[in-house]
Design a protein around this motif. Sequence first.
Motif, mmCIF file in Angstrom:
data_model
loop_
_atom_site.group_PDB
_atom_site.id
_atom_site.type_symbol
_atom_site.label_atom_id
_atom_site.label_comp_id
_atom_site.label_asym_id
_atom_site.label_seq_id
_atom_site.Cartn_x
_atom_site.Cartn_y
_atom_site.Cartn_z
ATOM 1 N N MET A 10 -28.401 35.489 -4.235
ATOM 2 C CA MET A 10 -28.291 35.733 -5.669
ATOM 3 C C MET A 10 -27.311 36.868 -5.944
ATOM 4 S SD MET A 10 -30.218 33.765 -7.559
ATOM 5 C CE MET A 10 -30.582 34.719 -9.034
ATOM 6 N N VAL A 11 -26.437 36.664 -6.942
ATOM 7 C CA VAL A 11 -25.534 37.736 -7.348
ATOM 8 C C VAL A 11 -26.324 38.813 -8.086
ATOM 9 C CG1 VAL A 11 -23.480 36.298 -7.492
ATOM 10 C CG2 VAL A 11 -24.980 36.495 -9.489
ATOM 11 N N LYS A 12 -25.821 40.040 -8.043
ATOM 12 C CA LYS A 12 -26.392 41.149 -8.804
ATOM 13 C C LYS A 12 -25.575 41.308 -10.069
ATOM 14 C CE LYS A 12 -28.164 43.642 -4.780
ATOM 15 N NZ LYS A 12 -28.124 44.901 -3.991
ATOM 16 N N VAL A 13 -26.184 41.018 -11.218
ATOM 17 C CA VAL A 13 -25.431 40.972 -12.466
ATOM 18 C C VAL A 13 -26.184 41.681 -13.573
ATOM 19 C CG1 VAL A 13 -26.402 38.697 -13.046
ATOM 20 C CG2 VAL A 13 -24.272 39.432 -14.124
ATOM 21 N N GLY A 14 -25.429 42.250 -14.511
ATOM 22 C CA GLY A 14 -26.018 42.903 -15.673
ATOM 23 C C GLY A 14 -24.965 43.087 -16.752
ATOM 24 N N VAL A 15 -25.277 43.944 -17.731
ATOM 25 C CA VAL A 15 -24.407 44.133 -18.892
ATOM 26 C C VAL A 15 -24.327 45.619 -19.242
ATOM 27 C CG1 VAL A 15 -24.882 41.860 -19.886
ATOM 28 C CG2 VAL A 15 -26.367 43.797 -20.464
ATOM 29 N N HIS A 16 -23.450 45.919 -20.180
ATOM 30 C CA HIS A 16 -23.398 47.261 -20.766
ATOM 31 C C HIS A 16 -24.476 47.345 -21.842
ATOM 32 C CE1 HIS A 16 -21.087 51.006 -21.779
ATOM 33 N NE2 HIS A 16 -21.882 50.891 -22.839
ATOM 34 N N VAL A 17 -25.282 48.401 -21.812
ATOM 35 C CA VAL A 17 -26.386 48.533 -22.767
ATOM 36 C C VAL A 17 -26.255 49.817 -23.585
ATOM 37 C CG1 VAL A 17 -27.978 47.189 -21.341
ATOM 38 C CG2 VAL A 17 -27.896 49.669 -21.084
ATOM 39 N N ASP B 152 -35.239 44.622 -19.928
ATOM 40 C CA ASP B 152 -35.606 43.529 -20.831
ATOM 41 C C ASP B 152 -34.593 42.388 -20.784
ATOM 42 O OD1 ASP B 152 -37.843 44.918 -21.636
ATOM 43 O OD2 ASP B 152 -36.959 45.677 -23.498
ATOM 44 N N ALA B 153 -33.315 42.716 -20.560
ATOM 45 C CA ALA B 153 -32.268 41.693 -20.515
ATOM 46 C C ALA B 153 -32.212 40.972 -19.165
ATOM 47 C CB ALA B 153 -30.911 42.318 -20.819
ATOM 48 N N GLY B 154 -32.966 41.462 -18.192
ATOM 49 C CA GLY B 154 -32.970 40.836 -16.873
ATOM 50 C C GLY B 154 -31.851 41.304 -15.964
ATOM 51 N N CYS B 155 -31.406 42.557 -16.148
ATOM 52 C CA CYS B 155 -30.283 43.084 -15.374
ATOM 53 C C CYS B 155 -30.698 43.510 -13.965
ATOM 54 C CB CYS B 155 -29.697 44.316 -16.067
ATOM 55 S SG CYS B 155 -28.917 44.004 -17.664
ATOM 56 N N ASP B 156 -29.800 43.293 -13.023
ATOM 57 C CA ASP B 156 -29.898 43.895 -11.694
ATOM 58 C C ASP B 156 -29.111 45.201 -11.651
ATOM 59 O OD1 ASP B 156 -31.164 41.487 -10.525
ATOM 60 O OD2 ASP B 156 -29.193 40.590 -10.833
ATOM 61 N N VAL B 157 -28.107 45.293 -12.516
ATOM 62 C CA VAL B 157 -27.234 46.451 -12.647
ATOM 63 C C VAL B 157 -26.921 46.596 -14.127
ATOM 64 C CG1 VAL B 157 -25.258 44.953 -12.161
ATOM 65 C CG2 VAL B 157 -24.970 47.426 -11.996
ATOM 66 N N PHE B 158 -26.693 47.820 -14.594
ATOM 67 C CA PHE B 158 -26.283 47.985 -15.984
ATOM 68 C C PHE B 158 -25.311 49.147 -16.096
ATOM 69 C CE2 PHE B 158 -29.684 51.061 -15.721
ATOM 70 C CZ PHE B 158 -29.313 52.084 -16.574
ATOM 71 N N GLN B 159 -24.519 49.099 -17.157
ATOM 72 C CA GLN B 159 -23.575 50.165 -17.466
ATOM 73 C C GLN B 159 -23.913 50.750 -18.822
ATOM 74 O OE1 GLN B 159 -19.075 49.918 -16.663
ATOM 75 N NE2 GLN B 159 -19.198 49.549 -18.863
ATOM 76 N N MET B 160 -23.596 52.030 -19.000
ATOM 77 C CA MET B 160 -23.876 52.696 -20.273
ATOM 78 C C MET B 160 -22.882 53.835 -20.466
ATOM 79 S SD MET B 160 -27.103 55.130 -19.337
ATOM 80 C CE MET B 160 -26.726 56.761 -18.675
ATOM 81 N N PHE B 161 -22.824 54.370 -21.671
ATOM 82 C CA PHE B 161 -22.216 55.661 -21.932
ATOM 83 C C PHE B 161 -23.342 56.693 -21.894
ATOM 84 C CE2 PHE B 161 -19.443 52.761 -24.461
ATOM 85 C CZ PHE B 161 -18.266 52.948 -23.749
ATOM 86 N N SER B 162 -23.135 57.825 -21.273
ATOM 87 C CA SER B 162 -24.203 58.828 -21.208
ATOM 88 C C SER B 162 -24.256 59.672 -22.476
ATOM 89 C CB SER B 162 -24.008 59.744 -19.992
ATOM 90 O OG SER B 162 -23.099 60.788 -20.272
ATOM 91 N N ARG B 163 -23.344 59.416 -23.421
ATOM 92 C CA ARG B 163 -23.221 60.209 -24.651
ATOM 93 C C ARG B 163 -22.497 59.358 -25.680
ATOM 94 N NH1 ARG B 163 -18.172 64.134 -23.155
ATOM 95 N NH2 ARG B 163 -17.751 63.850 -25.358
ATOM 96 N N ASN B 164 -22.339 59.859 -26.891
ATOM 97 C CA ASN B 164 -21.576 59.163 -27.926
ATOM 98 C C ASN B 164 -20.153 58.928 -27.419
ATOM 99 O OD1 ASN B 164 -20.234 58.252 -30.189
ATOM 100 N ND2 ASN B 164 -20.400 60.174 -31.322
#
Length: 279
Positions: free
Chosen positions: A1-8, A23-35
Motif C-alpha cells: 500500500m502507498v502512503k498517501v495524504g493531503v495538506h490540512v 479523519d481524512a484517512g491520511c498516512d502522511v499529512f502536510q501543514m503550515f505551522s503558522r499563518n
Amino acid sequence: MVKVGVHVSIASSLDFAVDRANDAGCDVFQMFSRNPRGWSYLPLSDEVVELYRQKIRTTGILPVDHMPYLPNLASPKVEVYEKSVATLTSELDRCGALGIPYLVTHLGHHLGDGMAGGRERVIRAIDSALAASNSGAMLLLENTAGEKNSVGSSFEHIQGILDGLSDTKRIGVCFDTCHAFAAGYELRTEAGIAETLGQFDEQIGLKNIRIIHLNDTKGDKGSGLDRHEHIGLGFIGEDGFRHILHNKVFSSLPLVCETPVDERRDDRGNIRAVRDLAG
C-alpha cells in the motif's frame, strides 16, 4: 500500500491538523505551522506542543511542515531576503519543537536580476538558517514549475544549489509532479518517467527525494503553469498517475496531495483515487 495524504488546515489549533488528517484517512499529512500569508506569528505554547506530539504518537501519521507563502529566499530586496531567512530559521525551530521531520521550502524568484544571483542568495539563506537552528528537521528543496524568474525549476538548478551548500546532511528534495511536468519533464508514460528519474538521479541522486507532492496539473507539459488539479483529472491524467504510482521510486515514498477541494472531489476523494490507481 502507498502512503498517501493531503495538506490540512491548522485552524483553531495546531493539534487539530492531526485530527483532520486522521479523519481524512491520511498516512502522511502536510501543514503550515503558522499563518502562511503573514510575516508575524505566535510562539508555540508548551500545551500545544504536547498535544500535537501526543496525537502524532497516537495516530502514527507522518507530519510534514511547509514554509509560508511570503518568504523568497532568492529575493534581491534586502528587507524581504532578511525576513525570509529569519522565517526559514524559525520554521526549522518550530519543526524541532513539534517533532516534525521535514520542512518543505520553495526556492524563490530572483525577480529579474539573474539566475546566478538568485541561486547564490538561496545558498546563503539556507546556510545561514541551518547554522542558526539546532533543529533535527531536514529541509526539503521543492522543484518549481518553470514560472518566470523562478529558481529550482530544473534539476540542474537544484544541483547547483546543493553543490554550493556548506553542509547537505540536513538537506533533501521534495519532488512535485505538477511542477516537474509544467517545467517540461515527461511523467505520462513509463518511458518518460524513467527518463525523468534518470535525469534526476544523474543530477541530484534519487536517494535525496524524501517526499512526493502528488498533484495533477491544469497546464500542459512545459507550460510553466503552477496550477494543481485533482489526481487523474488534469494533463497528466489517470494513465499517467497509474504509471507514476506503479513506479517503485514514487510508490515507496510518502505522497502528499495538494489538490483542490470543490464540487468534483474532496481530500478523501483524492486519497481514494491515489489508492485505486496504485492498485
